[in-house]
Design a protein around this motif. Structure first.
Motif, PDB file in Angstrom:
ATOM      1  N   ILE A 129       0.215  -1.583   0.238  1.00 32.14           N
ATOM      2  CA  ILE A 129      -0.145   0.094  -0.155  1.00 32.14           C
ATOM      3  C   ILE A 129       0.349   1.124  -0.291  1.00 32.14           C
ATOM      4  O   ILE A 129       1.025   1.993  -0.480  1.00 32.14           O
ATOM      5  CB  ILE A 129      -0.789  -0.164   0.920  1.00 32.14           C
ATOM      6  CG1 ILE A 129      -1.596  -1.501   1.187  1.00 32.14           C
ATOM      7  CG2 ILE A 129      -1.980   0.828   1.497  1.00 32.14           C
ATOM      8  CD1 ILE A 129      -3.190  -1.210   0.096  1.00 32.14           C
ATOM      9  N   VAL A 130       1.771   1.000   0.687  1.00 30.68           N
ATOM     10  CA  VAL A 130       2.819   2.576   0.437  1.00 30.68           C
ATOM     11  C   VAL A 130       3.368   2.356  -0.523  1.00 30.68           C
ATOM     12  O   VAL A 130       3.978   3.577  -0.817  1.00 30.68           O
ATOM     13  CB  VAL A 130       4.462   1.881   1.766  1.00 30.68           C
ATOM     14  CG1 VAL A 130       4.443   2.788   1.764  1.00 30.68           C
ATOM     15  CG2 VAL A 130       3.187   2.409   3.101  1.00 30.68           C
ATOM     16  N   ASN A 131       3.538   1.431  -1.331  1.00 31.07           N
ATOM     17  CA  ASN A 131       4.304   1.769  -2.317  1.00 31.07           C
ATOM     18  C   ASN A 131       3.528   2.363  -3.616  1.00 31.07           C
ATOM     19  O   ASN A 131       3.830   2.539  -4.277  1.00 31.07           O
ATOM     20  CB  ASN A 131       5.266   0.287  -2.674  1.00 31.07           C
ATOM     21  CG  ASN A 131       6.301   0.146  -2.264  1.00 31.07           C
ATOM     22  OD1 ASN A 131       6.779   1.537  -1.975  1.00 31.07           O
ATOM     23  ND2 ASN A 131       6.633  -0.928  -2.252  1.00 31.07           N
ATOM     24  N   GLU A 145     -12.916   2.548   3.806  1.00 34.17           N
ATOM     25  CA  GLU A 145     -12.368   1.970   2.261  1.00 34.17           C
ATOM     26  C   GLU A 145     -13.376   0.552   1.973  1.00 34.17           C
ATOM     27  O   GLU A 145     -13.189  -0.361   2.975  1.00 34.17           O
ATOM     28  CB  GLU A 145     -10.927   1.662   2.627  1.00 34.17           C
ATOM     29  CG  GLU A 145     -10.202   2.802   3.154  1.00 34.17           C
ATOM     30  CD  GLU A 145      -9.923   3.988   2.149  1.00 34.17           C
ATOM     31  OE1 GLU A 145     -10.003   3.851   0.987  1.00 34.17           O
ATOM     32  OE2 GLU A 145     -10.080   5.134   2.619  1.00 34.17           O
ATOM     33  N   GLU A 146     -13.669   1.255   0.652  1.00 34.82           N
ATOM     34  CA  GLU A 146     -15.143   0.281   0.618  1.00 34.82           C
ATOM     35  C   GLU A 146     -14.156  -1.158   0.272  1.00 34.82           C
ATOM     36  O   GLU A 146     -14.709  -2.037   0.242  1.00 34.82           O
ATOM     37  CB  GLU A 146     -14.915   0.712  -0.805  1.00 34.82           C
ATOM     38  CG  GLU A 146     -15.907  -0.262  -1.608  1.00 34.82           C
ATOM     39  CD  GLU A 146     -16.437  -0.106  -3.320  1.00 34.82           C
ATOM     40  OE1 GLU A 146     -17.558  -0.500  -3.818  1.00 34.82           O
ATOM     41  OE2 GLU A 146     -15.840   1.264  -4.359  1.00 34.82           O
ATOM     42  N   ALA A 147     -12.370  -1.793   0.037  1.00 36.25           N
ATOM     43  CA  ALA A 147     -12.018  -2.440   0.021  1.00 36.25           C
ATOM     44  C   ALA A 147     -12.174  -3.548   1.086  1.00 36.25           C
ATOM     45  O   ALA A 147     -12.495  -4.239   1.100  1.00 36.25           O
ATOM     46  CB  ALA A 147     -10.388  -2.987  -0.638  1.00 36.25           C
ATOM     47  N   LEU A 148     -12.448  -2.850   1.825  1.00 38.16           N
ATOM     48  CA  LEU A 148     -12.057  -3.212   3.515  1.00 38.16           C
ATOM     49  C   LEU A 148     -13.434  -3.886   3.846  1.00 38.16           C
ATOM     50  O   LEU A 148     -13.319  -4.823   4.094  1.00 38.16           O
ATOM     51  CB  LEU A 148     -12.001  -1.819   4.582  1.00 38.16           C
ATOM     52  CG  LEU A 148     -11.571  -2.586   5.682  1.00 38.16           C
ATOM     53  CD1 LEU A 148     -10.869  -3.766   6.112  1.00 38.16           C
ATOM     54  CD2 LEU A 148     -10.976  -2.016   6.728  1.00 38.16           C
ATOM     55  N   ILE A 312      -7.956  -1.177  14.604  1.00 42.53           N
ATOM     56  CA  ILE A 312      -9.254  -0.797  13.465  1.00 42.53           C
ATOM     57  C   ILE A 312     -10.424  -1.475  13.366  1.00 42.53           C
ATOM     58  O   ILE A 312     -10.486  -2.877  14.797  1.00 42.53           O
ATOM     59  CB  ILE A 312      -9.228  -1.286  12.249  1.00 42.53           C
ATOM     60  CG1 ILE A 312      -7.471  -0.557  11.946  1.00 42.53           C
ATOM     61  CG2 ILE A 312      -9.913  -1.479  11.526  1.00 42.53           C
ATOM     62  CD1 ILE A 312      -7.445  -1.427  10.094  1.00 42.53           C
ATOM     63  N   GLY A 313     -11.240  -1.580  14.271  1.00 42.83           N
ATOM     64  CA  GLY A 313     -12.761  -1.737  15.005  1.00 42.83           C
ATOM     65  C   GLY A 313     -13.562  -1.802  13.110  1.00 42.83           C
ATOM     66  O   GLY A 313     -13.686  -0.390  12.966  1.00 42.83           O
ATOM     67  N   GLN A 341      -6.104   0.384   6.520  1.00 45.82           N
ATOM     68  CA  GLN A 341      -7.287  -0.124   6.469  1.00 45.82           C
ATOM     69  C   GLN A 341      -7.651  -1.032   5.161  1.00 45.82           C
ATOM     70  O   GLN A 341      -7.748  -2.230   4.657  1.00 45.82           O
ATOM     71  CB  GLN A 341      -8.508   0.805   5.855  1.00 45.82           C
ATOM     72  CG  GLN A 341      -8.977   1.488   7.297  1.00 45.82           C
ATOM     73  CD  GLN A 341     -10.344   2.033   6.857  1.00 45.82           C
ATOM     74  OE1 GLN A 341     -11.317   2.340   6.631  1.00 45.82           O
ATOM     75  NE2 GLN A 341      -9.848   3.854   7.236  1.00 45.82           N
ATOM     76  N   LEU A 342      -6.156  -0.293   4.331  1.00 43.50           N
ATOM     77  CA  LEU A 342      -6.295  -0.994   2.415  1.00 43.50           C
ATOM     78  C   LEU A 342      -5.288  -2.335   3.148  1.00 43.50           C
ATOM     79  O   LEU A 342      -5.374  -3.300   2.323  1.00 43.50           O
ATOM     80  CB  LEU A 342      -5.300  -0.012   1.903  1.00 43.50           C
ATOM     81  CG  LEU A 342      -6.931   0.991   1.358  1.00 43.50           C
ATOM     82  CD1 LEU A 342      -6.288   2.344   0.412  1.00 43.50           C
ATOM     83  CD2 LEU A 342      -7.847   0.623   0.287  1.00 43.50           C
ATOM     84  N   ALA A 343      -4.137  -2.303   3.750  1.00 43.62           N
ATOM     85  CA  ALA A 343      -3.330  -3.949   4.322  1.00 43.62           C
ATOM     86  C   ALA A 343      -3.933  -4.905   4.624  1.00 43.62           C
ATOM     87  O   ALA A 343      -3.942  -5.391   4.185  1.00 43.62           O
ATOM     88  CB  ALA A 343      -2.468  -2.803   5.375  1.00 43.62           C
ATOM     89  N   LEU A 344      -5.139  -4.421   6.102  1.00 44.96           N
ATOM     90  CA  LEU A 344      -6.425  -5.516   6.199  1.00 44.96           C
ATOM     91  C   LEU A 344      -6.845  -6.284   5.431  1.00 44.96           C
ATOM     92  O   LEU A 344      -7.133  -7.226   5.489  1.00 44.96           O
ATOM     93  CB  LEU A 344      -7.043  -4.556   7.459  1.00 44.96           C
ATOM     94  CG  LEU A 344      -7.884  -5.713   8.305  1.00 44.96           C
ATOM     95  CD1 LEU A 344      -7.352  -7.365   9.002  1.00 44.96           C
ATOM     96  CD2 LEU A 344      -8.773  -5.104   9.330  1.00 44.96           C
TER      97      LEU A 344
END
Length: 454
Positions: A129-131, A145-148, A312-313, A341-344
């Protein structure tokens, strides 16, 4: 370093050098600038504030004359004074032990077992995600985030039988942040019923919204309907995985009775499903929301399931509250890190969370068995209760024990308990963070301490 604390305002009548002098002096006296700290050079401060070097020199000379600052030739100006009566951050902890102290045998539950989480895989998700620069240079979705949310919808359904669409899921920075948001939707001045000694941090949230906090009675199966009838709350906070006088899973019959009462009396059920997916000696029971999605707010988190540092909850709102949330979400901000969030989302969607949970259940099963064996060996008089989803054991003794003194003696032996002092004379020992090979020695030291006090 920015030097915004140094005031040099040309619109103020006070001489400029005096403003600089007072700004630095105050910073030294209140401890913001510590002894040995280097001040900006005369040239640098002159350029930054767009003032003459003579003005800065005058301020520095006055500080040197009064002993606040010293000039080291060819090096610069340094803080020379230190005030004993200045406020110190450490004063907050002067009457209690620092959280940073290392304990050889840590039964506090403030960490998880490193063997459970594949840190390399988690770091890989973060790095991915950082990259992606375009993800980091934009604001995130206020709802999460929608993906999460899509990943959570599948995850919550698979592990906890939660009935939800991604549109009904709201993400936040942990359970407390989620409760703040929920209370803003429910409104001020409500009457809440919760279990005494349960999730105590929730009370701060409820009282912040001027809620009348009431404690319902429990029997061995959990909240009693009679106590709800007496309180007549607008909302009920429960943890069905750890309820009642025995801290057991709330049976389905009691869940249905509670749901029926809530429907009849117009009360909202708030289900804090803390670690509901971490049962290992028994199969996880479906959540309360599974039986009543229209009147139950489901709350889940990842602090113990994944990593304590991942704050994150999420909550699953009934449709009526979802519609209310949609009407005001434009005025809100997201509290959870977009990166995490995106990493999760990637960690869940890639199936890593499933591997993680299977391993966690296996490891915690073995550790709980190891602890029970050690207690039977070194503390044969103690009665134990396994609080499965909360990852700790409660110990009761048939005789009086000076709990406060025991806790202090154990700290001297580098043994830390889950709690400092309980009101019922019992001890709580978590096995979430301590390594399995240290459990036996830790319990042995615990047993020796109890014997010393007899």
């Amino acid at each position: 370093m920015l030097n915004d604390f140094i005031i040099a305002d040309k619109s103020v009548k006070k001489p400029m050098y005096r403003q600089i002098y007072l700004s630095i002096r105050q910073a030294i006296e209140n401890g913001t600038l510590k002894k040995g700290s280097r001040l900006p050079s005369i040239r640098a401060l002159s350029a930054e504030k767009n003032i003459s070097k003579t003005t800065v020199t005058s301020a520095y000379d006055q500080l040197c004359a009064e002993g606040y600052v010293m000039n080291k030739p060819q090096s610069g100006y340094y803080v020379a004074a230190e005030f004993e009566n200045r406020p110190k951050a450490a004063d907050i902890f002067s009457k209690r032990e620092s959280e940073s102290r290392y304990y050889e045998y840590d039964f506090s539950g403030k960490s998880i077992d490193e063997k459970i989480i594949d840190l390399a895989e988690w770091k890989k998700c973060i790095k991915d995600i950082v990259n992606r620069n375009y993800l980091l240079t934009s604001y995130g979705d206020v709802q999460g985030e929608e993906a999460l949310r899509e990943a959570l919808q599948k995850y919550a359904l698979g592990t906890r039988s939660v009935n939800a669409r991604s549109d009904n899921i709201v993400v936040g920075a942990g359970t407390q942040a989620i409760l703040f948001l929920l209370c803003s939707l429910i409104g001020y001045g409500k009457k809440i019923a919760l279990e005494r000694g349960g999730y105590v941090q929730s009370e701060l949230v409820f009282r912040s919204f001027n809620y009348e906090v009431n404690y319902y009675d429990c029997d061995e199966y959990g909240v009693t309907i009679n106590s709800l009838e007496e309180i007549k709350p607008d909302a009920i906070l429960i943890n069905p995985n750890f309820s009642g006088t025995r801290g057991d899973n709330m049976p389905v019959t009691r869940r249905l009775e509670m749901i029926e009462w809530a429907k009849k009396n117009g009360a909202l059920i708030i289900e804090d499903d803390y670690n509901g997916e971490l049962r290992y000696s028994t199969l996880p029971a479906p959540c309360v929301q599974n039986y009543d999605p229209e009147n139950t707010v489901y709350i889940g988190s990842f602090s113990k399931v994944l990593l304590p540092s991942v704050r994150i909850g999420y909550m699953v709102l009934p449709q009526t509250l979802t519609e209310k949330y949609n009407s005001v979400k434009g005025l809100m901000n997201q509290t959870a890190s977009k990166t995490e969030q995106l990493a999760l989302a990637r960690y869940i969607s890639g199936g890593k969370i499933d591997v993680h949970l299977r391993k966690a259940r296996r490891v915690y099963l073995e550790k709980s068995k190891r602890m029970l064996e050690a207690i039977e060996k070194y503390l044969p008089d103690a009665k134990t209760r396994l609080n499965e989803t909360s990852l700790y054991l409660t110990l009761y003794f048939p005789y009086a024990v000076d709990v406060k003194k025991a806790v202090e003696l154990l700290k001297q032996k580098s043994v830390r308990l889950k709690n400092d002092i309980r009101g019922d004379g019992a001890f709580a020992l978590s096995f979430s963070g301590i390594s399995e090979d240290k459990i036996d020695d830790g319990i042995r030291l615990f047993g020796d301490t109890i014997k010393e006090l007899m």
